[in-house]
Design a protein around this motif. Structure first.
Motif, PDB file in Angstrom:
ATOM      1  N   GLN A   1      -7.644  -2.026  -4.678  1.00 40.02           N
ATOM      2  CA  GLN A   1      -6.669  -3.043  -4.284  1.00 40.02           C
ATOM      3  C   GLN A   1      -5.364  -2.405  -3.791  1.00 40.02           C
ATOM      4  O   GLN A   1      -4.753  -2.884  -2.832  1.00 40.02           O
ATOM      5  N   VAL A   2      -4.931  -1.338  -4.448  1.00 41.80           N
ATOM      6  CA  VAL A   2      -3.743  -0.615  -3.982  1.00 41.80           C
ATOM      7  C   VAL A   2      -4.011  -0.025  -2.603  1.00 41.80           C
ATOM      8  O   VAL A   2      -3.148  -0.042  -1.717  1.00 41.80           O
ATOM      9  N   TRP A   3      -5.232   0.484  -2.406  1.00 42.67           N
ATOM     10  CA  TRP A   3      -5.606   1.050  -1.101  1.00 42.67           C
ATOM     11  C   TRP A   3      -5.516  -0.007   0.004  1.00 42.67           C
ATOM     12  O   TRP A   3      -5.200   0.300   1.150  1.00 42.67           O
ATOM     13  N   GLU A   4      -5.781  -1.260  -0.383  1.00 44.49           N
ATOM     14  CA  GLU A   4      -5.683  -2.361   0.584  1.00 44.49           C
ATOM     15  C   GLU A   4      -4.271  -2.938   0.632  1.00 44.49           C
ATOM     16  O   GLU A   4      -4.049  -4.054   1.117  1.00 44.49           O
ATOM     17  N   ASP A   5      -3.308  -2.179   0.092  1.00 41.79           N
ATOM     18  CA  ASP A   5      -1.875  -2.516   0.155  1.00 41.79           C
ATOM     19  C   ASP A   5      -1.492  -3.727  -0.682  1.00 41.79           C
ATOM     20  O   ASP A   5      -0.502  -4.413  -0.401  1.00 41.79           O
ATOM     21  N   LYS A   6      -2.258  -4.002  -1.748  1.00 43.56           N
ATOM     22  CA  LYS A   6      -1.880  -5.062  -2.680  1.00 43.56           C
ATOM     23  C   LYS A   6      -0.835  -4.535  -3.665  1.00 43.56           C
ATOM     24  O   LYS A   6      -0.874  -3.360  -4.062  1.00 43.56           O
ATOM     25  N   THR A   7       0.081  -5.384  -4.075  1.00 42.79           N
ATOM     26  CA  THR A   7       1.056  -5.019  -5.100  1.00 42.79           C
ATOM     27  C   THR A   7       0.429  -5.188  -6.483  1.00 42.79           C
ATOM     28  O   THR A   7      -0.591  -5.874  -6.638  1.00 42.79           O
ATOM     29  N   TYR A   8       1.041  -4.558  -7.495  1.00 41.89           N
ATOM     30  CA  TYR A   8       0.550  -4.715  -8.865  1.00 41.89           C
ATOM     31  C   TYR A   8       0.573  -6.183  -9.284  1.00 41.89           C
ATOM     32  O   TYR A   8      -0.324  -6.658  -9.980  1.00 41.89           O
ATOM     33  N   ALA A   9       1.611  -6.885  -8.869  1.00 42.57           N
ATOM     34  CA  ALA A   9       1.721  -8.305  -9.237  1.00 42.57           C
ATOM     35  C   ALA A   9       0.579  -9.112  -8.636  1.00 42.57           C
ATOM     36  O   ALA A   9      -0.001  -9.984  -9.294  1.00 42.57           O
ATOM     37  N   GLU A  10       0.239  -8.823  -7.386  1.00 41.23           N
ATOM     38  CA  GLU A  10      -0.863  -9.537  -6.735  1.00 41.23           C
ATOM     39  C   GLU A  10      -2.203  -9.229  -7.403  1.00 41.23           C
ATOM     40  O   GLU A  10      -3.039 -10.111  -7.578  1.00 41.23           O
ATOM     41  N   ILE A  11      -2.393  -7.964  -7.784  1.00 38.77           N
ATOM     42  CA  ILE A  11      -3.634  -7.577  -8.477  1.00 38.77           C
ATOM     43  C   ILE A  11      -3.722  -8.291  -9.821  1.00 38.77           C
ATOM     44  O   ILE A  11      -4.777  -8.811 -10.204  1.00 38.77           O
TER      45      ILE A  11
ATOM     46  N   LEU B   1      -4.877  17.314  -7.922  1.00 39.77           N
ATOM     47  CA  LEU B   1      -4.491  17.833  -6.613  1.00 39.77           C
ATOM     48  C   LEU B   1      -3.309  18.794  -6.667  1.00 39.77           C
ATOM     49  O   LEU B   1      -2.948  19.403  -5.660  1.00 39.77           O
ATOM     50  N   ARG B   2      -2.677  18.853  -7.855  1.00 37.30           N
ATOM     51  CA  ARG B   2      -1.525  19.737  -8.058  1.00 37.30           C
ATOM     52  C   ARG B   2      -0.375  19.403  -7.110  1.00 37.30           C
ATOM     53  O   ARG B   2       0.322  20.279  -6.612  1.00 37.30           O
ATOM     54  N   GLU B   3      -0.224  18.141  -6.845  1.00 32.72           N
ATOM     55  CA  GLU B   3       0.950  17.647  -6.123  1.00 32.72           C
ATOM     56  C   GLU B   3       1.209  16.213  -6.564  1.00 32.72           C
ATOM     57  O   GLU B   3       0.324  15.536  -7.079  1.00 32.72           O
ATOM     58  N   LYS B   4       2.427  15.769  -6.367  1.00 33.46           N
ATOM     59  CA  LYS B   4       2.825  14.454  -6.843  1.00 33.46           C
ATOM     60  C   LYS B   4       2.109  13.360  -6.051  1.00 33.46           C
ATOM     61  O   LYS B   4       2.188  13.304  -4.821  1.00 33.46           O
ATOM     62  N   VAL B   5       1.402  12.489  -6.772  1.00 30.84           N
ATOM     63  CA  VAL B   5       0.731  11.352  -6.152  1.00 30.84           C
ATOM     64  C   VAL B   5       1.339  10.071  -6.714  1.00 30.84           C
ATOM     65  O   VAL B   5       1.491   9.929  -7.935  1.00 30.84           O
ATOM     66  N   THR B   6       1.678   9.147  -5.845  1.00 26.24           N
ATOM     67  CA  THR B   6       2.242   7.863  -6.260  1.00 26.24           C
ATOM     68  C   THR B   6       1.520   6.740  -5.524  1.00 26.24           C
ATOM     69  O   THR B   6       0.709   6.978  -4.614  1.00 26.24           O
ATOM     70  N   LYS B   7       1.848   5.524  -5.900  1.00 26.02           N
ATOM     71  CA  LYS B   7       1.273   4.350  -5.231  1.00 26.02           C
ATOM     72  C   LYS B   7       1.572   4.362  -3.740  1.00 26.02           C
ATOM     73  O   LYS B   7       0.739   3.977  -2.912  1.00 26.02           O
ATOM     74  N   SER B   8       2.764   4.823  -3.371  1.00 23.74           N
ATOM     75  CA  SER B   8       3.192   4.759  -1.972  1.00 23.74           C
ATOM     76  C   SER B   8       2.614   5.869  -1.101  1.00 23.74           C
ATOM     77  O   SER B   8       2.496   5.708   0.116  1.00 23.74           O
ATOM     78  N   ASN B   9       2.241   7.018  -1.731  1.00 22.78           N
ATOM     79  CA  ASN B   9       1.771   8.121  -0.890  1.00 22.78           C
ATOM     80  C   ASN B   9       0.294   8.465  -1.085  1.00 22.78           C
ATOM     81  O   ASN B   9      -0.203   9.441  -0.525  1.00 22.78           O
ATOM     82  N   VAL B  10      -0.428   7.672  -1.909  1.00 21.95           N
ATOM     83  CA  VAL B  10      -1.805   8.031  -2.245  1.00 21.95           C
ATOM     84  C   VAL B  10      -2.697   8.074  -1.004  1.00 21.95           C
ATOM     85  O   VAL B  10      -3.556   8.954  -0.875  1.00 21.95           O
ATOM     86  N   LYS B  11      -2.470   7.169  -0.046  1.00 20.47           N
ATOM     87  CA  LYS B  11      -3.288   7.174   1.174  1.00 20.47           C
ATOM     88  C   LYS B  11      -3.098   8.470   1.951  1.00 20.47           C
ATOM     89  O   LYS B  11      -4.066   9.107   2.392  1.00 20.47           O
ATOM     90  N   ALA B  12      -1.855   8.863   2.141  1.00 20.64           N
ATOM     91  CA  ALA B  12      -1.558  10.066   2.914  1.00 20.64           C
ATOM     92  C   ALA B  12      -2.103  11.316   2.237  1.00 20.64           C
ATOM     93  O   ALA B  12      -2.681  12.197   2.889  1.00 20.64           O
ATOM     94  N   VAL B  13      -1.932  11.393   0.912  1.00 19.14           N
ATOM     95  CA  VAL B  13      -2.371  12.585   0.184  1.00 19.14           C
ATOM     96  C   VAL B  13      -3.892  12.736   0.251  1.00 19.14           C
ATOM     97  O   VAL B  13      -4.416  13.816   0.533  1.00 19.14           O
TER      98      VAL B  13
END
Length: 451
Positions: A28-38, A64-76
């Motif tokens: 759901q996060v991958w499909e750009d849903k917010t936590y509230a929507e989920i 992955l040994r790098e910072k992963v967040t909700k906003s950058n998970v797609k790019a990483v």
């Protein structure tokens, strides 16, 4: 990259298998849903979904040994996918692995279910919202968490995960198992409180200075409080989580429990006004409520966050079946095959795991487990002998248990007898009325106690 492709990467990257809810949140996060929507769509609390996401990004960051967040998970993950130079044969292998996600794991690799579920085990099943609530609570200054449930319900497995969560948030942890206290120590309050302080000091790596703070004129409870408040808690820079596993071990020592438990309650109350005590998070694990004469304002069992541990639900058992690679027991037909056994063992987590382990090893089928589970040769023999040994010296408990088994409905027992049988895990109480907690116990004890 689609969400399912990203999940395929997670299967390669992560050392643990994601739960169904973790996969749902990720997709759901991958499909750009917010936590509230989920949370709204799947009928969960917003904070619980947010915590699921936080732990997901933490797992990915470590892998992955790098910072992963909700906003950058797609790019990483997209960058990681591009960096792979797998051959066509390797890609085929990955696809094959995904098609047999759980069943591909050799059954021999499954750990035998003996004691708490290891932290890195893929066989730990979450029971929402318990984990999220306790993980959030242990981060609060001066908090107290109470885990209540008999044996085989997963108290210690959960307790260890709460402590692990605390450590990842820079909280020192001090686990204290009351199983390990010498009997002589439990006969004397002064000796027990010194044991308590010495163990905390040792685990925190702080020099013990008990003799400097212990004063017989002011008493051991005041001495213990001064030692913790004026010395030990002033030495530490980080907060600490003190976990007391199997607190009910104290209940049979009425002098200790009647003195120590109100003292524990007073330390919890002190956190409202004294900064040192705000550094402490308490976690208590116990089988049942205490049966000693404590005033309401003295008991630590009516404050803090209370977490009664429930039996597994059917969806949770289906998840565990899948993780064991038992494809023949998946779906509606599979759970129907398993249901007669689940009714016998009342979906108790420890008993369910033991059954699924033996089914995965093909050492027995469902019908054999039902027919032999209560016998000396059955898979539950060690557990049943432990319960039998617990009540064997006490004729009153044996008689009361037979009365409950023989009753078609619930039956009222003397309060102390009911407490003792509930703490062992043999009965359930609704108000003052008792019923047998598990049909497996009815079959075993009706046979052995009658004999």
């Amino acid at each position: 990259m689609f969400a399912q492709d990203a999940l395929a990467l997670l299967d390669q990257l992560l050392p643990v298998t994601l739960s169904n809810l973790q996969e749902t949140v990720f997709c759901q996060v991958w499909e750009d849903k917010t936590y509230a929507e989920i949370a709204d769509e799947y009928n969960y609390e917003h904070s619980y979904i947010r915590d699921i996401g936080f732990r997901l990004w933490q797992l990915l960051s470590e892998a992955l040994r790098e910072k992963v967040t909700k906003s950058n998970v797609k790019a990483v993950l997209s960058r990681y996918a591009r960096s792979q130079t797998a051959t066509a044969a390797q890609r085929t292998t990955v696809q094959s692995d995904l098609a047999t996600k759980y069943a591909s794991v050799e059954s021999a690799a499954l750990e035998f279910p003996n004691g708490p579920v290891p932290l890195n085990s893929r066989l730990y099943i979450e029971r929402p919202p318990i984990e999220a609530r306790t993980f959030a609570e242990v981060l609060k200054p001066g908090s107290l968490i109470r885990l209540k449930g008999p044996r085989q319900m997963g108290k210690t497995s959960l307790l260890r995960r709460i402590l692990h969560h605390a450590k990842t948030h820079d909280i020192e942890v001090v686990p204290l198992s009351l199983h390990r206290v010498d009997q002589a120590t439990l006969q004397d309050l002064d000796r027990f409180l010194r044991w308590f302080c010495a163990n905390i000091s040792y685990q925190l790596g702080i020099e013990s200075k008990l003799d400097e703070y212990w004063n017989t004129d002011i008493g051991s409870k005041v001495s213990c409080t001064l030692y913790l408040e004026e010395y030990l808690l002033k030495q530490i820079q980080k907060p600490i989580a003190i976990a007391l596993d199997e607190v009910n071990e104290l209940f049979q020592f009425s002098q200790i429990s009647a003195e120590f438990l109100p003292l524990l309650r007073s330390w919890y109350e002190d956190a409202k006004e004294i900064e040192e005590w705000r550094k402490v998070r308490w976690i208590l694990s116990h089988a049942t409520d205490i049966y000693v004469p404590l005033q309401i304002k003295q008991s630590p069992f009516n404050v803090g966050l209370s977490i009664p541990l429930p039996e597994f639900s059917i969806p949770q058992i289906q998840d565990l079946v899948e993780r064991h690679g038992l494809r023949n027991l998946l779906g509606v037909n599979g759970i129907n095959k398993l249901m007669p056994l689940l009714e016998v063992i009342s979906c108790r987590p420890g008993l369910v795991r033991l059954a699924l382990y033996h089914l995965s090893q093909q050492s027995a089928d469902v019908d054999e487990l039902i027919a032999n589970g209560h016998t000396q040769s059955g898979i539950y023999s060690d557990h049943l002998r432990h319960l039998l040994a617990a009540i064997h010296p006490y004729q009153d408990l044996q008689s009361a248990l037979l009365t409950v088994i023989a009753s078609e409905g619930s039956v009222e027992l003397p309060p102390m007898t009911a407490y003792r049988l509930e703490s062992i895990g043999l009965i359930k109480l609704e108000g003052n009325m008792a019923t047998i907690s598990c049909r497996l116990y009815s079959k075993f004890f009706s046979q052995y106690l009658s004999a």
